[in-house]
Design a protein around this motif. Structure first.
Motif, PDB file in Angstrom:
ATOM      1  N   UNK A   9      39.820  15.439 -46.456  1.00  0.00           N
ATOM      2  CA  UNK A   9      38.883  16.169 -47.594  1.00  0.00           C
ATOM      3  C   UNK A   9      37.714  15.193 -47.673  1.00  0.00           C
ATOM      4  N   UNK A  10      36.366  15.667 -47.847  1.00  0.00           N
ATOM      5  CA  UNK A  10      35.350  14.949 -48.223  1.00  0.00           C
ATOM      6  C   UNK A  10      34.731  15.476 -49.626  1.00  0.00           C
ATOM      7  N   UNK A  11      34.402  14.355 -50.514  1.00  0.00           N
ATOM      8  CA  UNK A  11      34.036  14.841 -51.847  1.00  0.00           C
ATOM      9  C   UNK A  11      32.783  13.774 -52.319  1.00  0.00           C
ATOM     10  N   UNK A  12      31.866  14.487 -52.995  1.00  0.00           N
ATOM     11  CA  UNK A  12      30.686  13.826 -53.562  1.00  0.00           C
ATOM     12  C   UNK A  12      30.476  14.142 -54.762  1.00  0.00           C
ATOM     13  N   UNK A  13      31.340  13.867 -55.796  1.00  0.00           N
ATOM     14  CA  UNK A  13      31.248  14.502 -57.188  1.00  0.00           C
ATOM     15  C   UNK A  13      32.197  15.487 -57.077  1.00  0.00           C
ATOM     16  N   UNK A  14      32.406  16.473 -58.194  1.00  0.00           N
ATOM     17  CA  UNK A  14      33.303  17.546 -58.432  1.00  0.00           C
ATOM     18  C   UNK A  14      34.594  17.455 -58.111  1.00  0.00           C
ATOM     19  N   UNK A  15      35.203  16.243 -58.766  1.00  0.00           N
ATOM     20  CA  UNK A  15      36.506  15.800 -58.497  1.00  0.00           C
ATOM     21  C   UNK A  15      37.300  16.997 -58.740  1.00  0.00           C
ATOM     22  N   UNK A  42      30.543   8.353 -51.542  1.00  0.00           N
ATOM     23  CA  UNK A  42      29.278   7.548 -52.638  1.00  0.00           C
ATOM     24  C   UNK A  42      29.133   8.582 -53.696  1.00  0.00           C
ATOM     25  N   UNK A  43      30.194   9.255 -54.491  1.00  0.00           N
ATOM     26  CA  UNK A  43      29.977   9.792 -55.711  1.00  0.00           C
ATOM     27  C   UNK A  43      29.029   8.980 -56.671  1.00  0.00           C
ATOM     28  N   UNK A  44      28.231   9.799 -57.296  1.00  0.00           N
ATOM     29  CA  UNK A  44      27.448   9.197 -58.333  1.00  0.00           C
ATOM     30  C   UNK A  44      28.195   9.345 -59.719  1.00  0.00           C
ATOM     31  N   UNK A  45      29.330   9.771 -59.785  1.00  0.00           N
ATOM     32  CA  UNK A  45      29.936   9.605 -61.082  1.00  0.00           C
ATOM     33  C   UNK A  45      31.332   9.175 -61.020  1.00  0.00           C
ATOM     34  N   UNK A  46      32.489   9.468 -61.791  1.00  0.00           N
ATOM     35  CA  UNK A  46      33.666   8.842 -61.750  1.00  0.00           C
ATOM     36  C   UNK A  46      34.699   9.695 -60.951  1.00  0.00           C
ATOM     37  N   UNK A  47      34.154  10.399 -60.007  1.00  0.00           N
ATOM     38  CA  UNK A  47      35.109  11.335 -59.303  1.00  0.00           C
ATOM     39  C   UNK A  47      36.247  10.574 -58.512  1.00  0.00           C
ATOM     40  N   UNK A  48      35.804   9.302 -57.842  1.00  0.00           N
ATOM     41  CA  UNK A  48      36.672   8.628 -57.027  1.00  0.00           C
ATOM     42  C   UNK A  48      38.023   7.895 -58.197  1.00  0.00           C
ATOM     43  N   UNK A  49      37.460   7.685 -59.108  1.00  0.00           N
ATOM     44  CA  UNK A  49      38.343   7.156 -59.917  1.00  0.00           C
ATOM     45  C   UNK A  49      39.541   8.263 -60.668  1.00  0.00           C
ATOM     46  N   UNK A  50      38.664   9.513 -60.813  1.00  0.00           N
ATOM     47  CA  UNK A  50      39.593  10.734 -61.172  1.00  0.00           C
ATOM     48  C   UNK A  50      40.651  11.085 -59.913  1.00  0.00           C
ATOM     49  N   UNK A  51      40.149  10.958 -58.894  1.00  0.00           N
ATOM     50  CA  UNK A  51      41.143  11.376 -57.756  1.00  0.00           C
ATOM     51  C   UNK A  51      42.148  10.312 -57.713  1.00  0.00           C
ATOM     52  N   UNK A  52      42.072   9.133 -57.944  1.00  0.00           N
ATOM     53  CA  UNK A  52      42.800   8.177 -57.929  1.00  0.00           C
ATOM     54  C   UNK A  52      43.836   8.272 -58.942  1.00  0.00           C
ATOM     55  N   UNK A  53      43.506   8.654 -60.204  1.00  0.00           N
ATOM     56  CA  UNK A  53      44.296   8.978 -61.251  1.00  0.00           C
ATOM     57  C   UNK A  53      45.405  10.069 -60.954  1.00  0.00           C
ATOM     58  N   UNK A  54      44.876  11.107 -60.265  1.00  0.00           N
ATOM     59  CA  UNK A  54      45.623  12.193 -59.823  1.00  0.00           C
ATOM     60  C   UNK A  54      46.676  11.769 -58.906  1.00  0.00           C
ATOM     61  N   UNK A 351      23.163  15.115 -55.054  1.00  0.00           N
ATOM     62  CA  UNK A 351      22.925  15.973 -53.840  1.00  0.00           C
ATOM     63  C   UNK A 351      24.554  15.488 -53.270  1.00  0.00           C
ATOM     64  N   UNK A 352      25.355  16.457 -52.618  1.00  0.00           N
ATOM     65  CA  UNK A 352      26.464  16.358 -52.168  1.00  0.00           C
ATOM     66  C   UNK A 352      26.521  16.702 -50.720  1.00  0.00           C
ATOM     67  N   UNK A 353      27.659  16.100 -49.986  1.00  0.00           N
ATOM     68  CA  UNK A 353      27.856  16.326 -48.443  1.00  0.00           C
ATOM     69  C   UNK A 353      29.286  16.708 -48.351  1.00  0.00           C
ATOM     70  N   UNK A 354      30.002  17.051 -49.522  1.00  0.00           N
ATOM     71  CA  UNK A 354      31.303  17.545 -49.401  1.00  0.00           C
ATOM     72  C   UNK A 354      31.740  19.096 -48.914  1.00  0.00           C
TER      73      UNK A 354
END
Length: 357
Positions: A9-15, A42-54, A351-354
């Motif tokens: 899965x690829x994400x850029x924001x929208x966790x 390269x999410x511009x927000x805290x999406x990576x941290x949110x996924x790590x929390x999940x 901008x997103x590429x996910x």
């Protein structure tokens, strides 16, 4: 160890979309059918941290979405409480199996193919992986889907290299978005999803006419085919990756669709690609689509170039008639330049590429 499917899965924001998809995959991972790789592009927000929390089972509780008939497939967002490996902190040992859940934090937005290829390389380094499932992060997976993919992989002839699944609209769960295949009109360099808008309970053809490609929101590829054909082309930022790969693979590898494998897709939420009108589509999505049409025609259908050029110059005129002179000029310049340089976002923000479909 039995063969497993690596789901990328690829994400850029929208966790929120990502963790809903991940939650729907928990049963398959717990059953040993799959391992999951999330590439944060390269999410511009805290999406990576949110996924790590999940992933660690520490995401704060959330209320069940109101009037969401598919929420039972992924709510509550409990988290896997499984092992997490971050390649940025520790390289994967050669020949070692992945953890059940992998989070890769890419420091920049490398586009759809660039981001997905990070996950694909990780998957192919795992000796247990015999197939890679490229899955949009804004999808939710039916409980029986991974098992259906496993059955299809085992039953299909060894020269079938790629598989599509039944993809339906998230907001209209009984309506088909694609039965897993898209047709390509080489004269105009346009595509159409097979059986888009049909009732999923209807009698639907599962043919894979060429030229065409597996619908990229849910795309399963055998590991052997990826090693033989190569990874996704990174020439573009968005669009065209599926057709490019299908054209390179066509002489050796066949395609098959899996009716029993069902996913629901929110469709292009992150790039504005799902908009029904060009005016509502993001400029990045608009220009990347035109660039891909030109590049794919030049590479695989060169005799059709004059007609495709005429069609795309007409597209610039249409934007001018709507009063969007700036975008009309951008399209005209891109067409005259043959689709190059490939459009890319000025910055990662917004901008997103996910999710491109």
């Amino acid at each position: 160890m039995s063969a497993v499917i690596a789901i990328v899965l690829l994400q850029h924001g929208r966790w929120q979309d990502t963790v809903a998809c991940l939650q729907s995959l928990v049963p398959a991972v717990n059953d040993g059918l799959a391992r999951v790789i999330v590439v944060d592009n390269g999410s511009p927000d805290n999406s990576a941290e949110r996924v790590a929390s999940w992933l660690g089972g520490a995401l704060p509780p959330a209320a069940r979405p109101a009037d969401d008939v598919l929420a039972d497939l992924w709510w509550p967002l409990e988290g896997s409480r499984g092992a997490v490996w971050d390649p940025a902190a520790d390289d994967q040992p050669a020949g070692a199996a992945m953890a059940p859940w992998t989070l890769f934090r890419n420091i920049r937005n490398d586009g759809f193919a660039g981001g997905m290829n990070i996950g694909v390389r990780c998957a192919l380094a795992d000796p247990d992986v015999d197939a890679v499932w490229l899955l949009n992060n804004d999808t939710v997976v039916a409980r029986s889907t991974v098992k259906a993919i496993r059955t299809a992989l085992d039953a299909a002839p060894p020269d079938v290299g790629q598989f599509g699944t039944t993809t339906c609209y998230y907001a209209e769960p009984t309506i088909v978005q694609s039965v897993g295949w898209c047709r390509w009109n080489a004269w105009l360099a346009t595509s159409s999803r097979t059986h888009d808008g049909a009732q999923v309970s209807g009698v639907l053809s599962r043919e894979t006419p060429h030229p065409g490609y597996v619908y990229g929101a849910s795309w399963v590829i055998r590991a052997r085919a990826l090693r033989d054909v190569g990874l996704l082309s990174e020439e573009g930022f968005l669009y065209g990756e599926e057709l490019d790969w299908a054209c390179r693979a066509e002489r050796v590898w066949g395609s098959r669709l899996i009716p029993e494998a069902v996913v629901w897709h929110r469709e292009g939420a992150t790039v504005g690609a799902g908009a029904t009108t060009i005016a509502a589509r993001s400029e990045l999505a608009d220009l990347c689509g035109i660039s891909a049409r030109l590049r794919l025609t030049r590479r695989f259908f060169p005799r059709r170039l004059p007609i495709v050029y005429s069609s795309l110059l007409g597209a610039a005129l249409n934007r001018l008639r709507r009063g969007d002179a700036r975008r009309a000029l951008a399209v005209a310049r891109l067409v005259i330049a043959g689709g190059l340089p490939v459009p890319r976002p000025v910055s990662n923000a917004g901008q997103s590429s996910s999710s491109r479909q």
